[in-house]
Motif scaffolding. Structure first.
Motif, PDB file in Angstrom:
ATOM      1  N   PRO A   1       0.817  -1.216   0.000  1.00 47.24           N
ATOM      2  CA  PRO A   1       0.000   0.000   0.000  1.00 47.24           C
ATOM      3  C   PRO A   1       0.853   1.270   0.000  1.00 47.24           C
ATOM      4  O   PRO A   1       0.499   2.250  -0.661  1.00 47.24           O
ATOM      5  CB  PRO A   1      -0.806  -0.102   1.299  1.00 47.24           C
ATOM      6  CG  PRO A   1      -0.823  -1.540   1.624  1.00 47.24           C
ATOM      7  CD  PRO A   1       0.462  -2.094   1.125  1.00 47.24           C
ATOM      8  N   LEU A   2       1.987   1.222   0.703  1.00 47.81           N
ATOM      9  CA  LEU A   2       2.853   2.393   0.743  1.00 47.81           C
ATOM     10  C   LEU A   2       3.346   2.731  -0.661  1.00 47.81           C
ATOM     11  O   LEU A   2       3.339   3.891  -1.079  1.00 47.81           O
ATOM     12  CB  LEU A   2       4.036   2.118   1.684  1.00 47.81           C
ATOM     13  CG  LEU A   2       4.969   3.289   1.940  1.00 47.81           C
ATOM     14  CD1 LEU A   2       4.241   4.388   2.691  1.00 47.81           C
ATOM     15  CD2 LEU A   2       6.188   2.851   2.734  1.00 47.81           C
ATOM     16  N   VAL A   3       3.750   1.696  -1.405  1.00 48.41           N
ATOM     17  CA  VAL A   3       4.192   1.917  -2.782  1.00 48.41           C
ATOM     18  C   VAL A   3       3.030   2.469  -3.613  1.00 48.41           C
ATOM     19  O   VAL A   3       3.210   3.359  -4.447  1.00 48.41           O
ATOM     20  CB  VAL A   3       4.737   0.599  -3.382  1.00 48.41           C
ATOM     21  CG1 VAL A   3       4.947   0.733  -4.878  1.00 48.41           C
ATOM     22  CG2 VAL A   3       6.033   0.220  -2.704  1.00 48.41           C
ATOM     23  N   GLY A   4       1.818   1.958  -3.353  1.00 44.97           N
ATOM     24  CA  GLY A   4       0.639   2.498  -4.034  1.00 44.97           C
ATOM     25  C   GLY A   4       0.484   3.983  -3.761  1.00 44.97           C
ATOM     26  O   GLY A   4       0.192   4.761  -4.663  1.00 44.97           O
ATOM     27  N   GLY A   5       0.719   4.381  -2.520  1.00 50.58           N
ATOM     28  CA  GLY A   5       0.644   5.796  -2.154  1.00 50.58           C
ATOM     29  C   GLY A   5       1.690   6.625  -2.874  1.00 50.58           C
ATOM     30  O   GLY A   5       1.391   7.679  -3.430  1.00 50.58           O
ATOM     31  N   TYR A   6       2.939   6.120  -2.888  1.00 50.44           N
ATOM     32  CA  TYR A   6       4.009   6.818  -3.621  1.00 50.44           C
ATOM     33  C   TYR A   6       3.596   7.042  -5.066  1.00 50.44           C
ATOM     34  O   TYR A   6       3.777   8.108  -5.642  1.00 50.44           O
ATOM     35  CB  TYR A   6       5.283   5.965  -3.675  1.00 50.44           C
ATOM     36  CG  TYR A   6       6.109   5.881  -2.420  1.00 50.44           C
ATOM     37  CD1 TYR A   6       6.359   7.001  -1.642  1.00 50.44           C
ATOM     38  CD2 TYR A   6       6.687   4.676  -2.038  1.00 50.44           C
ATOM     39  CE1 TYR A   6       7.146   6.897  -0.509  1.00 50.44           C
ATOM     40  CE2 TYR A   6       7.465   4.565  -0.905  1.00 50.44           C
ATOM     41  CZ  TYR A   6       7.695   5.678  -0.141  1.00 50.44           C
ATOM     42  OH  TYR A   6       8.474   5.575   0.958  1.00 50.44           O
ATOM     43  N   ARG A   7       3.070   5.978  -5.650  1.00 50.65           N
ATOM     44  CA  ARG A   7       2.728   6.039  -7.073  1.00 50.65           C
ATOM     45  C   ARG A   7       1.640   7.063  -7.331  1.00 50.65           C
ATOM     46  O   ARG A   7       1.670   7.746  -8.339  1.00 50.65           O
ATOM     47  CB  ARG A   7       2.205   4.696  -7.536  1.00 50.65           C
ATOM     48  CG  ARG A   7       3.280   3.729  -7.745  1.00 50.65           C
ATOM     49  CD  ARG A   7       2.687   2.567  -8.428  1.00 50.65           C
ATOM     50  NE  ARG A   7       3.644   1.493  -8.436  1.00 50.65           N
ATOM     51  CZ  ARG A   7       3.344   0.269  -8.782  1.00 50.65           C
ATOM     52  NH1 ARG A   7       2.106  -0.004  -9.114  1.00 50.65           N
ATOM     53  NH2 ARG A   7       4.247  -0.646  -8.782  1.00 50.65           N
ATOM     54  N   PHE A   8       0.676   7.127  -6.413  1.00 51.12           N
ATOM     55  CA  PHE A   8      -0.396   8.079  -6.641  1.00 51.12           C
ATOM     56  C   PHE A   8       0.160   9.497  -6.674  1.00 51.12           C
ATOM     57  O   PHE A   8      -0.200  10.305  -7.519  1.00 51.12           O
ATOM     58  CB  PHE A   8      -1.493   7.959  -5.582  1.00 51.12           C
ATOM     59  CG  PHE A   8      -2.658   8.845  -5.884  1.00 51.12           C
ATOM     60  CD1 PHE A   8      -3.593   8.457  -6.816  1.00 51.12           C
ATOM     61  CD2 PHE A   8      -2.789  10.091  -5.292  1.00 51.12           C
ATOM     62  CE1 PHE A   8      -4.647   9.282  -7.153  1.00 51.12           C
ATOM     63  CE2 PHE A   8      -3.836  10.919  -5.616  1.00 51.12           C
ATOM     64  CZ  PHE A   8      -4.774  10.515  -6.544  1.00 51.12           C
TER      65      PHE A   8
ATOM     66  N   ALA B   1       3.211  10.416  -7.403  1.00 53.44           N
ATOM     67  CA  ALA B   1       4.000  10.607  -8.626  1.00 53.44           C
ATOM     68  C   ALA B   1       3.072  10.894  -9.805  1.00 53.44           C
ATOM     69  O   ALA B   1       3.322  11.782 -10.622  1.00 53.44           O
ATOM     70  CB  ALA B   1       4.829   9.360  -8.900  1.00 53.44           C
ATOM     71  N   GLN B   2       1.994  10.142  -9.855  1.00 49.10           N
ATOM     72  CA  GLN B   2       1.042  10.293 -10.947  1.00 49.10           C
ATOM     73  C   GLN B   2       0.299  11.626 -10.855  1.00 49.10           C
ATOM     74  O   GLN B   2       0.073  12.299 -11.856  1.00 49.10           O
ATOM     75  CB  GLN B   2       0.065   9.138 -10.830  1.00 49.10           C
ATOM     76  CG  GLN B   2      -0.920   9.041 -11.903  1.00 49.10           C
ATOM     77  CD  GLN B   2      -1.578   7.669 -11.855  1.00 49.10           C
ATOM     78  OE1 GLN B   2      -0.957   6.652 -12.124  1.00 49.10           O
ATOM     79  NE2 GLN B   2      -2.831   7.645 -11.485  1.00 49.10           N
ATOM     80  N   ALA B   3      -0.037  12.015  -9.619  1.00 53.22           N
ATOM     81  CA  ALA B   3      -0.773  13.266  -9.424  1.00 53.22           C
ATOM     82  C   ALA B   3       0.066  14.452  -9.877  1.00 53.22           C
ATOM     83  O   ALA B   3      -0.450  15.419 -10.427  1.00 53.22           O
ATOM     84  CB  ALA B   3      -1.171  13.410  -7.962  1.00 53.22           C
ATOM     85  N   LEU B   4       1.394  14.360  -9.660  1.00 51.97           N
ATOM     86  CA  LEU B   4       2.265  15.439 -10.126  1.00 51.97           C
ATOM     87  C   LEU B   4       2.163  15.597 -11.636  1.00 51.97           C
ATOM     88  O   LEU B   4       2.363  16.682 -12.172  1.00 51.97           O
ATOM     89  CB  LEU B   4       3.714  15.136  -9.747  1.00 51.97           C
ATOM     90  CG  LEU B   4       4.091  15.384  -8.293  1.00 51.97           C
ATOM     91  CD1 LEU B   4       5.521  14.927  -8.038  1.00 51.97           C
ATOM     92  CD2 LEU B   4       3.956  16.866  -7.959  1.00 51.97           C
ATOM     93  N   SER B   5       1.855  14.498 -12.324  1.00 50.67           N
ATOM     94  CA  SER B   5       1.748  14.581 -13.778  1.00 50.67           C
ATOM     95  C   SER B   5       0.413  15.156 -14.218  1.00 50.67           C
ATOM     96  O   SER B   5       0.357  15.959 -15.128  1.00 50.67           O
ATOM     97  CB  SER B   5       1.918  13.188 -14.397  1.00 50.67           C
ATOM     98  OG  SER B   5       3.165  12.669 -14.089  1.00 50.67           O
ATOM     99  N   TYR B   6      -0.691  14.736 -13.599  1.00 51.42           N
ATOM    100  CA  TYR B   6      -1.989  15.139 -14.159  1.00 51.42           C
ATOM    101  C   TYR B   6      -2.537  16.423 -13.548  1.00 51.42           C
ATOM    102  O   TYR B   6      -3.390  17.069 -14.134  1.00 51.42           O
ATOM    103  CB  TYR B   6      -3.015  14.001 -14.049  1.00 51.42           C
ATOM    104  CG  TYR B   6      -3.605  13.758 -12.671  1.00 51.42           C
ATOM    105  CD1 TYR B   6      -4.498  14.670 -12.098  1.00 51.42           C
ATOM    106  CD2 TYR B   6      -3.293  12.628 -11.938  1.00 51.42           C
ATOM    107  CE1 TYR B   6      -5.032  14.456 -10.835  1.00 51.42           C
ATOM    108  CE2 TYR B   6      -3.825  12.401 -10.686  1.00 51.42           C
ATOM    109  CZ  TYR B   6      -4.689  13.317 -10.140  1.00 51.42           C
ATOM    110  OH  TYR B   6      -5.213  13.120  -8.905  1.00 51.42           O
ATOM    111  N   GLU B   7      -2.059  16.818 -12.350  1.00 53.45           N
ATOM    112  CA  GLU B   7      -2.744  17.888 -11.643  1.00 53.45           C
ATOM    113  C   GLU B   7      -2.614  19.250 -12.340  1.00 53.45           C
ATOM    114  O   GLU B   7      -3.601  19.963 -12.499  1.00 53.45           O
ATOM    115  CB  GLU B   7      -2.218  17.987 -10.209  1.00 53.45           C
ATOM    116  CG  GLU B   7      -3.038  18.897  -9.313  1.00 53.45           C
ATOM    117  CD  GLU B   7      -4.485  18.437  -9.146  1.00 53.45           C
ATOM    118  OE1 GLU B   7      -4.669  17.238  -8.885  1.00 53.45           O
ATOM    119  OE2 GLU B   7      -5.399  19.254  -9.297  1.00 53.45           O
ATOM    120  N   LEU B   8      -1.407  19.586 -12.776  1.00 50.37           N
ATOM    121  CA  LEU B   8      -1.232  20.902 -13.386  1.00 50.37           C
ATOM    122  C   LEU B   8      -1.992  21.032 -14.707  1.00 50.37           C
ATOM    123  O   LEU B   8      -2.716  22.019 -14.903  1.00 50.37           O
ATOM    124  CB  LEU B   8       0.262  21.199 -13.553  1.00 50.37           C
ATOM    125  CG  LEU B   8       0.662  22.621 -13.192  1.00 50.37           C
ATOM    126  CD1 LEU B   8       0.188  23.004 -11.805  1.00 50.37           C
ATOM    127  CD2 LEU B   8       2.177  22.774 -13.287  1.00 50.37           C
TER     128      LEU B   8
END
Lengths: 355, 310
Positions: free
Chosen positions: B129-136, B138-145
């Motif tokens: 789950p921790l890795v899942g959190g990291y990934r989210f 990382a991914q959010a940094l890509s889609y949020e802006l």
């Protein structure tokens, strides 16, 4: 229709394959699918634990540990032949629906979660993949400082994940993330049977890995022929890789092609599915460059499975450990799946990679 | 068409409506799954009911040294964020909260999801789950802006951050017609904050279920429902900001919104099964080098059009 029979429609099965019993696991997956059941991603997700084959001592210990992680109501079964699967599933489903049995099981369980064992053991100590005890590295550098032991609270009696400790390695992103010792397998969906990969993670980066295979019991061998090396085995590998790549639709269809081949039929949609998989740009983008070996990368191997032009080769466990070292967890899982390891014919010599 | 704020007594009705539409999405997903498994569609349609019955009968579980308060906040956070998102979306002529900053509110709620998914991953004290959190993250940094700028486009065109005004500005022409890039980026971002389909890596099979790994019983139910609710809220917002909201011939405004939301939701659900998951580190380059410049260009075009028209 009452609630429990509604719930039974979505019964979720955690399959454990013992090296050599791939045919039984394929039958289990097929029967689960035709009943409308689901395959579990993790122990917490599962209602049933079904062991395919006869595990040896260490694998049995791992399975028992995983059994303790099923939330309940829960039932477990062991099958050793493909033909025995339907009856075993019927029995397990009946046990799952039996309120008295479930209440007795619940009363007998400890209230607190089982802390598991440490990740260090080669000495018969056991770990499993999706454990709630993944921080259990007791030989960690920090633990040797006596004064720290006194002052620092240890949550749940387990050592704190170390940052900047002895086994901290240079991180390409200079993040100095926590060092965790995480065993992958032997009970892990879409994972080679019995493979136990001791990994050291920094963040989600595998910085060191050691692979071994946990053996089946000595006194028994599978009666069904192996799936590996047959056309059905290739489709099994395709289904596993696609499931990991998150392409559920094609993964399920590939599993159906596998099951029709195992039943002796000629699956009609196989060519179309193969074309669809090969053509997917997103999949190519996601697999390209992963797990590069002399004969090609993960996507090349997938294409060879689909066209039936792969060369049978045996990947050493040391190669597995080397290939995953330096990758993030997702890529590492895809690489392992792309190797289509046959763990049934393997010796259990641990091999190390990384520093 | 004016939008009126209804009394707080309607809030449970709005919440129930969101859950019903989310359940319909889960039904569709179940039916599509049954179809690819070669099983009768009827069983698949029952998926949300059967899964709810299963999970409500299942025991919750805890892990060793779990951070329970944070885990619970994260688990409940997805559904909470989705409910807060739809609060500003006008349902035809009515809305629960007619905020003057509705668009910003939606954006703020989607950032709330960052915290929720991360806490759900952090809480169980377990590696996957921790890795899942990291990934989210990382991914959010890509889609949020890109998402933020995509949301800017309809607001600039309407000259208002109030969703009622955004709908009113589309009485002639839907925004999707002249802001296709912003709409496309928005749809990808909806998949992102719903941990869905190609952007489902934080809950993907490579981490054995990621943030879902240790969740059982009602906790797993909340996470799954939260995911579908976020997807539904995203589709409802997309229908409002880009597909003309309640505008349309013959049918009443609320029905049009429902139809458009359902259509967009169905597309998102269908795409999930047809596409593999993108690894988060692969997403960063196209998001920052392609999507972001394109969506900025889109905002520029919209701004120029608005200035010229004025």
């Amino acid at each position: 229709m009452d609630l429990s029979s509604l719930a039974a429609r979505r019964t979720t099965v955690l399959a454990v394959e013992v090296p050599g019993w791939s045919r039984t696991r394929c039958a289990l997956e097929q029967h689960a699918r035709t009943r409308g059941w689901r395959l579990a991603d993790s122990p917490a997700d599962a209602d049933l634990l079904v062991v395919c084959g006869r595990p040896g001592a260490r694998l049995t210990a791992a399975v028992d540990h995983v059994w303790g992680q099923l939330p309940g109501p829960r039932a477990r079964a062991e099958v050793t032949t493909a033909d025995a699967v339907p009856a075993a599933l019927d029995r397990a489903a009946a046990e799952l629906a039996d309120g008295t049995v479930q209440r007795r099981d619940a009363d007998a369980r400890p209230a607190d979660p089982d802390p598991g064992t440490t990740a260090t053991g080669d000495d018969g100590e056991m770990d499993m993949g999706d454990g709630d005890m993944d921080h259990g590295d007791m030989d960690h550098g920090d633990m040797d400082h006596g004064d720290m032991d006194m002052d620092m609270p240890m949550p749940g009696g387990i050592g704190l994940a170390g940052g900047g400790g002895d086994d901290q390695l240079a991180d390409p992103d200079s993040l100095d993330l926590d060092v965790l010792h995480v065993p992958l397998g032997p009970v892990l969906p879409h994972w080679p049977a019995g493979l136990l990969l001791h990994t050291t993670l920094q963040g989600d980066l595998v910085v060191a890995a050691r692979a071994e295979v946990l053996l089946p019991a000595d006194d028994d061998s599978p009666t069904d022929p192996p799936v590996h090396g047959t056309p059905a085995g290739r489709w099994d590998a395709v289904a596993t890789l696609l499931a990991l790549a998150g392409w559920d639709d094609s993964a399920v269809r590939a599993a159906r092609v596998r099951d029709e081949l195992l039943a002796g039929g000629q699956p009609p949609g196989a060519d179309r599915l193969a074309r669809r998989i090969t053509r997917s740009r997103l999949l190519r983008w996601s697999l390209r460059g992963l797990g590069r070996l002399p004969e090609g990368d993960a996507h090349d191997r997938l294409r060879h499975w689909l066209t039936g032009t792969e060369e049978r080769r045996s990947t050493e466990l040391s190669t597995v450990a080397d290939l995953v070292t330096g990758l993030d967890l997702a890529s590492a899982r895809l690489v392992v799946a792309s190797l289509d390891l046959d763990t049934a014919d393997r010796v259990t010599v641990p091999v190390e990679a990384g520093s | 068409m004016t939008v009126t704020e209804v009394s707080a007594g309607w809030v449970p009705v709005a919440a129930a409506l969101l859950l019903v539409v989310a359940a319909a999405a889960a039904s569709l997903d179940g039916a599509l799954a049954a179809r690819s498994a070669g099983q009768p569609l009827g069983g698949g349609l029952l998926t949300p009911v059967a899964e709810t019955a299963r999970l409500f009968g299942q025991r919750r579980r805890t892990t060793v040294a779990a951070d329970l308060p944070l885990q619970r906040i994260g688990t409940a956070g997805l559904l909470t964020a989705a409910l807060l998102m739809v609060a500003v979306v006008p349902f035809g002529r009515w809305t629960v909260a007619d905020l003057t900053v509705g668009v910003v509110w939606f954006n703020a709620m989607d950032v709330l999801v960052w915290a929720a998914v991360w806490l759900a991953g952090w809480g169980p004290n377990s590696a996957h789950p921790l890795v899942g959190g990291y990934r989210f993250l990382a991914q959010a940094l890509s889609y949020e802006l890109p998402l933020m700028f995509a949301l800017t486009a309809p607001a600039v065109a309407a000259g208002s951050l109030r969703l009622g005004d955004v709908v009113a500005a589309q009485s002639g022409l839907w925004f999707v017609v002249w802001m296709p890039v912003a709409f496309a980026v928005f749809c990808v971002a909806v998949a992102g904050f719903s941990v869905w389909g190609p952007l489902g890596a934080p809950a993907g099979a490579t981490t054995a279920g990621g943030v879902f790994v240790e969740a059982a019983g009602v906790d797993r139910w909340l996470l799954s429902v939260g995911r579908y609710a976020l997807l539904t809220a995203g589709a409802a917002f997309g229908a409002t900001a880009f597909l003309g909201g309640g505008h349309g011939p013959l049918l009443p405004a609320w029905l049009w919104l429902l139809v458009k939301t359902a259509a967009l939701l169905a597309v998102l659900v269908a795409l999930r099964r047809r596409l593999p998951v993108v690894r988060p580190e692969q997403l960063a380059a196209p998001a920052w080098l392609v999507a972001l410049p394109l969506v900025l260009l889109q905002v520029l075009v919209v701004s120029v059009v608005v200035v010229v028209q004025a």
